[in-house]
Design a protein around this motif. Structure first.
Motif, PDB file in Angstrom:
ATOM      1  N   ALA A 138      -5.397  -3.015 -10.584  1.00 43.39           N
ATOM      2  CA  ALA A 138      -6.291  -3.176  -9.435  1.00 43.39           C
ATOM      3  C   ALA A 138      -7.667  -3.636  -9.894  1.00 43.39           C
ATOM      4  O   ALA A 138      -8.289  -4.510  -9.270  1.00 43.39           O
ATOM      5  N   THR A 139      -8.161  -3.059 -10.992  1.00 48.68           N
ATOM      6  CA  THR A 139      -9.469  -3.457 -11.509  1.00 48.68           C
ATOM      7  C   THR A 139      -9.453  -4.911 -11.960  1.00 48.68           C
ATOM      8  O   THR A 139     -10.376  -5.681 -11.670  1.00 48.68           O
ATOM      9  N   LEU A 140      -8.405  -5.294 -12.676  1.00 49.90           N
ATOM     10  CA  LEU A 140      -8.264  -6.684 -13.111  1.00 49.90           C
ATOM     11  C   LEU A 140      -8.224  -7.627 -11.916  1.00 49.90           C
ATOM     12  O   LEU A 140      -8.899  -8.667 -11.897  1.00 49.90           O
ATOM     13  N   GLY A 180      -3.587  -2.434  -3.306  1.00 55.00           N
ATOM     14  CA  GLY A 180      -4.700  -1.837  -2.570  1.00 55.00           C
ATOM     15  C   GLY A 180      -6.060  -2.438  -2.851  1.00 55.00           C
ATOM     16  O   GLY A 180      -7.073  -1.890  -2.397  1.00 55.00           O
ATOM     17  N   MET A 181      -6.117  -3.548  -3.577  1.00 60.54           N
ATOM     18  CA  MET A 181      -7.392  -4.204  -3.857  1.00 60.54           C
ATOM     19  C   MET A 181      -7.508  -5.452  -2.990  1.00 60.54           C
ATOM     20  O   MET A 181      -6.580  -6.260  -2.936  1.00 60.54           O
ATOM     21  N   PRO A 217      -6.315   1.853  -4.165  1.00 64.18           N
ATOM     22  CA  PRO A 217      -5.665   1.557  -5.442  1.00 64.18           C
ATOM     23  C   PRO A 217      -5.248   2.811  -6.212  1.00 64.18           C
ATOM     24  O   PRO A 217      -4.177   2.847  -6.818  1.00 64.18           O
ATOM     25  N   VAL A 218      -6.088   3.844  -6.165  1.00 67.01           N
ATOM     26  CA  VAL A 218      -5.754   5.096  -6.860  1.00 67.01           C
ATOM     27  C   VAL A 218      -4.550   5.758  -6.197  1.00 67.01           C
ATOM     28  O   VAL A 218      -3.619   6.225  -6.870  1.00 67.01           O
ATOM     29  N   ARG A 219      -4.543   5.781  -4.882  1.00 67.94           N
ATOM     30  CA  ARG A 219      -3.435   6.401  -4.144  1.00 67.94           C
ATOM     31  C   ARG A 219      -2.120   5.652  -4.374  1.00 67.94           C
ATOM     32  O   ARG A 219      -1.079   6.258  -4.609  1.00 67.94           O
ATOM     33  N   LYS A 220      -2.159   4.339  -4.312  1.00 70.50           N
ATOM     34  CA  LYS A 220      -0.940   3.548  -4.480  1.00 70.50           C
ATOM     35  C   LYS A 220      -0.379   3.645  -5.903  1.00 70.50           C
ATOM     36  O   LYS A 220       0.828   3.549  -6.111  1.00 70.50           O
ATOM     37  N   ASP A 276       3.238  -8.182  -8.036  1.00 68.88           N
ATOM     38  CA  ASP A 276       2.769  -8.451  -6.681  1.00 68.88           C
ATOM     39  C   ASP A 276       1.438  -7.738  -6.478  1.00 68.88           C
ATOM     40  O   ASP A 276       1.384  -6.568  -6.085  1.00 68.88           O
ATOM     41  N   PHE A 277       0.360  -8.444  -6.744  1.00 72.20           N
ATOM     42  CA  PHE A 277      -0.966  -7.843  -6.678  1.00 72.20           C
ATOM     43  C   PHE A 277      -1.394  -7.538  -5.243  1.00 72.20           C
ATOM     44  O   PHE A 277      -2.352  -6.789  -5.038  1.00 72.20           O
TER      45      PHE A 277
END
Length: 271
Positions: A17-19, A53-54, A201-204, A48-49
């Protein structure tokens, strides 16, 4: 070139997610960080980005965080040519390439072995640069790092994932090993940690956070040599005026609530 398969879960998966956030920023009309290497890395990863969640809406916050820590890192390296850099929980961050330090800087990127193996396939090597595959809290990896230089410890998006006891011991080991240096990182307050149930993103990723930092005193108590040089709310980072109007308004409202203002803080500790 074959696409890279990625099989990561928990806190390790949040690096995607950060990337992706940095890649989205690089593709935007007015990028904040302009991390084009991140954008190229996303194109090489078979994932699959869209499901992590980002979104472009919150990618700006990712870029602001990285740019701010880059600035603090640059200040340290300007004052300490030939220093050692420990980039802990480096994930797929391209910071060493963005900052482009001279080969006299001994830069170490440290993360779990499977993460380091992936980044070694995605990103080129460079003089003065070493990757170490290890949990950061299994501190035997420190034996591979020369201890005769000032040290800059970078930990973006890491501290809250550490077990508090293990994290505090990691900080102590580093302070005891090096003559002097700085820690540069972001942390969450207890209230900020509770708010992460809203972090998509953390939850997913199914990631869990553990270490909440109540303020500078919590950190200075880790070691007698540690002093807090700066503690800046994430809501006060320079550049929020570039966000969309709705996000600017939300930021102003959150700044007015003390608990929200202290929820996420950027710390610079010196020793």
């Amino acid at each position: 070139m074959a696409a890279e398969k990625v099989c990561l879960d928990g806190e390790k998966a949040t690096l995607l997610a950060t990337l992706y956030g940095r890649a989205l920023d690089a593709r935007s009309p007015e990028p904040i960080l302009n991390d084009t290497m991140a954008a190229r890395a996303v194109e090489r990863i078979d994932h699959d980005f869209t499901k992590i969640g980002m979104s472009p809406r919150n990618a700006g916050a990712v870029a602001f965080r990285a740019r701010f820590l880059d600035r603090w890192a640059a200040e340290f390296l300007a004052a300490h040519p030939g220093a050692t850099v420990l980039h802990l929980g480096c994930g797929l961050d391209t910071r060493v390439h963005r900052m482009d330090p001279p080969p006299e800087v001994a830069w170490f990127d440290v993360d779990f072995p499977e993460v380091v193996e992936l980044r070694d396939r995605l990103f080129p090597g460079r003089p003065g640069y070493t990757t170490i595959g290890s949990s950061v809290t299994e501190t035997s990896w420190l034996d591979r790092v020369p201890a005769d230089r000032p040290v800059l410890v970078l930990a973006e998006g890491l501290v809250y994932y550490l077990d508090e006891a293990g994290g505090r011991e990691l900080f102590r080991r580093i302070v005891d090993r090096f003559p002097h240096g700085e820690f540069v990182f972001d942390a969450l307050s207890p209230f900020g940690l509770r708010l992460q149930v809203l972090n998509s993103p953390v939850r997913k990723a199914g990631a869990r956070m553990h270490w909440a930092v109540g303020g500078p005193g919590d950190l200075e108590s880790i070691h007698p040599r540690l002093r807090c040089r700066d503690a800046i709310s994430a809501l006060d980072l320079p550049g929020y005026d570039r966000l969309a109007r709705g996000l600017r308004l939300a930021t102003r409202l959150m700044r007015a609530v003390p608990a929200m203002r202290r929820a996420a803080v950027f710390y610079r500790l010196e020793f």
